[in-house]
Design a protein around this motif. Structure first.
Motif, PDB file in Angstrom:
ATOM      1  N   LEU A  46       0.825  -1.196   0.000  1.00 34.76           N
ATOM      2  CA  LEU A  46       0.000   0.000   0.000  1.00 34.76           C
ATOM      3  C   LEU A  46       0.864   1.253   0.000  1.00 34.76           C
ATOM      4  N   SER A  47       0.350   2.300  -0.584  1.00 30.45           N
ATOM      5  CA  SER A  47       1.057   3.578  -0.598  1.00 30.45           C
ATOM      6  C   SER A  47       1.191   4.126   0.820  1.00 30.45           C
ATOM      7  N   LYS A  48       2.296   4.824   1.076  1.00 32.98           N
ATOM      8  CA  LYS A  48       2.494   5.442   2.385  1.00 32.98           C
ATOM      9  C   LYS A  48       1.482   6.547   2.642  1.00 32.98           C
ATOM     10  N   VAL A 108     -11.977  -8.993 -15.134  1.00 31.87           N
ATOM     11  CA  VAL A 108     -12.585  -8.318 -13.988  1.00 31.87           C
ATOM     12  C   VAL A 108     -11.659  -8.370 -12.776  1.00 31.87           C
ATOM     13  N   VAL A 109     -10.364  -8.339 -13.019  1.00 37.41           N
ATOM     14  CA  VAL A 109      -9.383  -8.257 -11.945  1.00 37.41           C
ATOM     15  C   VAL A 109      -9.139  -6.772 -11.653  1.00 37.41           C
ATOM     16  N   PRO A 110      -9.106  -6.375 -10.385  1.00 40.84           N
ATOM     17  CA  PRO A 110      -8.886  -4.967 -10.063  1.00 40.84           C
ATOM     18  C   PRO A 110      -7.542  -4.458 -10.591  1.00 40.84           C
ATOM     19  N   ARG A 111      -7.472  -3.154 -10.791  1.00 42.81           N
ATOM     20  CA  ARG A 111      -6.190  -2.532 -11.107  1.00 42.81           C
ATOM     21  C   ARG A 111      -5.254  -2.679  -9.909  1.00 42.81           C
ATOM     22  N   SER A 112      -4.002  -2.350 -10.072  1.00 41.36           N
ATOM     23  CA  SER A 112      -3.051  -2.449  -8.968  1.00 41.36           C
ATOM     24  C   SER A 112      -3.447  -1.467  -7.865  1.00 41.36           C
ATOM     25  N   LEU A 113      -3.086  -1.789  -6.627  1.00 44.43           N
ATOM     26  CA  LEU A 113      -3.422  -0.917  -5.514  1.00 44.43           C
ATOM     27  C   LEU A 113      -2.811   0.466  -5.682  1.00 44.43           C
ATOM     28  N   SER A 114      -1.612   0.528  -6.241  1.00 45.70           N
ATOM     29  CA  SER A 114      -0.971   1.833  -6.433  1.00 45.70           C
ATOM     30  C   SER A 114      -1.725   2.671  -7.466  1.00 45.70           C
ATOM     31  N   GLU A 115      -2.223   2.035  -8.528  1.00 47.20           N
ATOM     32  CA  GLU A 115      -3.009   2.766  -9.528  1.00 47.20           C
ATOM     33  C   GLU A 115      -4.299   3.307  -8.918  1.00 47.20           C
ATOM     34  N   ILE A 116      -4.973   2.468  -8.148  1.00 46.58           N
ATOM     35  CA  ILE A 116      -6.233   2.879  -7.540  1.00 46.58           C
ATOM     36  C   ILE A 116      -5.995   4.059  -6.597  1.00 46.58           C
ATOM     37  N   GLU A 117      -4.966   3.948  -5.772  1.00 45.63           N
ATOM     38  CA  GLU A 117      -4.693   4.994  -4.785  1.00 45.63           C
ATOM     39  C   GLU A 117      -4.264   6.303  -5.438  1.00 45.63           C
ATOM     40  N   SER A 118      -3.413   6.222  -6.440  1.00 45.92           N
ATOM     41  CA  SER A 118      -2.921   7.450  -7.070  1.00 45.92           C
ATOM     42  C   SER A 118      -3.984   8.132  -7.923  1.00 45.92           C
ATOM     43  N   SER A 119      -4.873   7.361  -8.555  1.00 41.08           N
ATOM     44  CA  SER A 119      -5.900   7.953  -9.415  1.00 41.08           C
ATOM     45  C   SER A 119      -7.058   8.536  -8.620  1.00 41.08           C
TER      46      SER A 119
END
Length: 634
Positions: free
Chosen positions: A249-251, A294-305
């Motif tokens: 997860l992002s800091k 239907v696999v989610p995007r990466s956690l970093s992509e979700i958090e940054s977007s």
């Protein structure tokens, strides 16, 4: 099947007659004379559909609805090829030219697969035209690799004369069907070859019936799948989603977790995260394909977007909850209107059962079904997912799990009305409302998603019960965090539409709640009846200040049935008239076969005698009698 069939069914025309009945074939604006599909399923789960249809235009409204045929497809995984399309008027064939075929983007495709719509405009339409269309729909990348499923649904909506659907596959094929109307025939020619035909024409909609509604149990549904067992079918998706959840997860989210850990109870930790996600992440509103699946995007992509669809936001919430030591998994569910109190468990494994991703969390011996896409966080499942089977990803599951139903007491409202007759046409009305648990959802949701002016307007429309409002003020405006909680509000308004002229006295109409005319007029009704969106419990007290009853005091009414319980009392208390009414709706729909039952006939008779278009004759020195006009009830 999902591409052309529903678009064809949507072309539907009705001319209103005097009595409720099925639409007759000659009355339809357009008829599908022939609908044929050939599926060729590849070993990787991809498929090619060759679709042919013939439509007959019978009316002016059919000309308008049939003139443009849309085909929706995924530009990243699918390809659409128009093989032949033309309008035939008598012996004259007018082809669809390339300039009459147009592709358009549907929505924002950023970070997701681009969804497009190919529209085909048929030329020279007139009454009597036949529209011929043959096209190929190729899905190169299946939603789940090495798996294939299809769902076919037949129901009232548009006339279909002939249906012929063939599946030929490199994978094994299994099927299950429910066919209460006897519309379809399914034949397993070999383990990899299926054929489906209709036994009789599929009918159109209904004439002259108020709010027609068809319960899902009345539709024909056929499911085709390459697998028989859910764990095997879901194995690849389980693994792919778990791989995303193990990503770091992002800091930037450490602050969320740090604050959440200050709460001792897991429930408060969960609510804190739901509130943060609702406030800081934008939900796209549908289940979007990403790289064909239907696999989610990466956690970093979700958090940054700072945006995502349901599977993205659910994956992020699961990752956060696991960092807090709370057991959590992504779960798949069908989201939508409440068609069943408890939806039957699904049969053959298929993604077509689902259209939404949520979270199942377990903490302190409790199970929570959480939806991070809602603007209001809740530990209780809202009605759009309650009572549904769900598949929980990443657990050693052997079957679907059932999301709890929502009992009436969780959708609870108490409303206290006080009417003060000021003389002339002026009546001051005060409402003190208590909205408990899920009963507060609509107000809370509107507070966060709409302007205050719209929220107040909707509150007035609901609580004023159709009365004209001269002026109003909010005595206590409802406020909410981004979490569901009990809500109190007070509203005051002035009106001249509370009583109606009745000689020298006044007639006070008591709103009936959900008991509309259609509830009693079931003799010629063709469809089922939806009473409300969900079960609920409702208690309303109406106090008419400084008023006397000018008739015999009505006897208490108590009605009980499997669908609803209703009770009303009218009393005189310290110079006021007090009307106390309670309603508990237990089943929000009535099936057509229940109309003739003794229990439902008794319910109709008892409620009509006491509740339908009812009122009391009142009078007093300060009672205002409004100008005669049509009575309106709730």
């Amino acid at each position: 099947m999902r591409v052309g069939y529903w678009a064809l069914l949507a072309i539907l025309v009705v001319r209103i007659d005097a009595e409720a009945r099925w639409l007759e074939r000659k009355e339809a604006g357009a008829i599908i004379e022939s609908y044929r599909v050939e599926y060729h399923v590849a070993a990787n789960g991809g498929s090619t559909q060759t679709i042919e249809s013939v439509m007959l235009v019978q009316g002016e409204d059919g000309k308008a609805s049939a003139s443009l045929f849309p085909i929706e497809y995924n530009a990243a995984t699918d390809k659409v090829e128009i093989i032949e399309a033309y309008t035939q008027n008598g012996k004259v064939k007018i082809p669809v030219l390339p300039s009459m075929i147009e592709d358009r983007d549907k929505g924002n495709a950023k970070d997701y697969d681009a969804i497009k719509t190919r529209s085909i405009a048929f030329p020279a339409l007139q009454i009597g035209s036949r529209l011929f269309l043959k096209y190929k729909y190729v899905t190169k990348v299946p939603v789940l690799r090495d798996r294939f499923t299809a769902q076919l649904t037949f129901g009232p909506g548009g006339f279909l004369d002939q249906i012929h659907i063939v599946f030929r596959s490199e994978l094994p094929l299994f099927f299950e069907s429910t066919d209460p109307q006897g519309w379809a025939s399914v034949r397993q020619i070999s383990p990899r070859h299926l054929e489906i035909r209709n036994k009789k024409p599929v009918p159109g909609w209904v004439h002259a019936e108020k709010d027609p509604y068809f319960h899902p149990s009345r539709y024909t549904r056929i499911y085709v799948s390459s697998h028989q067992q859910w764990p095997e079918y879901m194995a690849t998706l389980d693994a792919d989603v778990e791989a995303v959840l193990k990503q770091p997860l992002s800091k930037n989210l450490d602050g969320w977790l740090k604050t959440a850990r200050k709460y001792r109870e897991p429930a408060e930790q969960i609510l804190h995260l739901l509130e943060k996600m609702s406030a800081e992440f934008r939900y796209f509103g549908d289940w979007r394909r990403h790289n064909g699946g239907v696999v989610p995007r990466s956690l970093s992509e979700i958090e940054s977007s700072r945006f995502g669809d349901c599977k993205d936001l659910s994956a992020l919430l699961v990752a956060l909850l696991r960092r807090l030591g709370i057991e959590a998994h992504v779960a798949l569910v069908r989201r939508g209107g409440m068609d069943w109190l408890q939806e039957p468990e699904y049969g053959l494994p298929s993604l077509s059962y689902f259209n939404h991703a949520i979270v199942r969390a377990k903490a302190s011996g409790k199970t929570y079904w959480l939806d991070p896409t809602n603007s209001v966080g809740s530990l209780l499942p809202f009605i759009d997912i309650a009572g549904r089977p769900a598949w929980v990803l990443g657990v050693a599951a052997q079957k679907l799990e059932a999301i709890p139903t929502v009992p009436p007491e969780l959708y609870a409202q108490t409303q206290n009305y006080t009417y003060e007759f000021k003389g002339g046409d002026s009546v001051r009305v005060r409402i003190d409302a208590q909205l408990n648990a899920l009963g507060a959802f609509q107000v809370a949701n509107n507070l966060l998603t709409q302007s205050r002016s719209i929220v107040v307007s909707e509150l007035l429309e609901y609580f004023a019960e159709g009365n004209e409002i001269a002026s109003y003020r909010m005595l206590k405006e409802p406020a909410t965090k981004r979490r569901l909680q009990d809500m109190n509000l007070s509203l005051e308004y002035f009106t001249d539409r509370v009583t109606y002229a009745a000689g020298q006295e006044a007639f006070f109409v008591v709103p009936d709640g959900i008991l509309s005319g259609a509830f009693y007029e079931t003799k010629e009704r063709v469809s089922d009846m939806r009473l409300y969106e969900n079960p609920f419990r409702f208690h309303v007290i109406r106090r008419l200040k400084k008023t006397t009853i000018r008739q015999a005091v009505p006897l208490p009414c108590v009605v009980k049935s499997k669908w609803m319980d209703m009770e009303r009392t009218v009393t005189a208390v310290k110079g006021d008239v007090v009307i106390d009414q309670r309603l508990e709706l237990k089943v929000p729909y009535v099936l057509r076969e229940e109309y003739g039952s003794a229990e439902f006939k008794r319910l109709q008779s008892e409620t009509k005698a006491c509740f339908f278009r009812s009122g009391i004759l009142v009078g007093g020195r300060t009672v205002s009698v409004a100008s005669p006009r049509t009575s309106e009830t709730q």
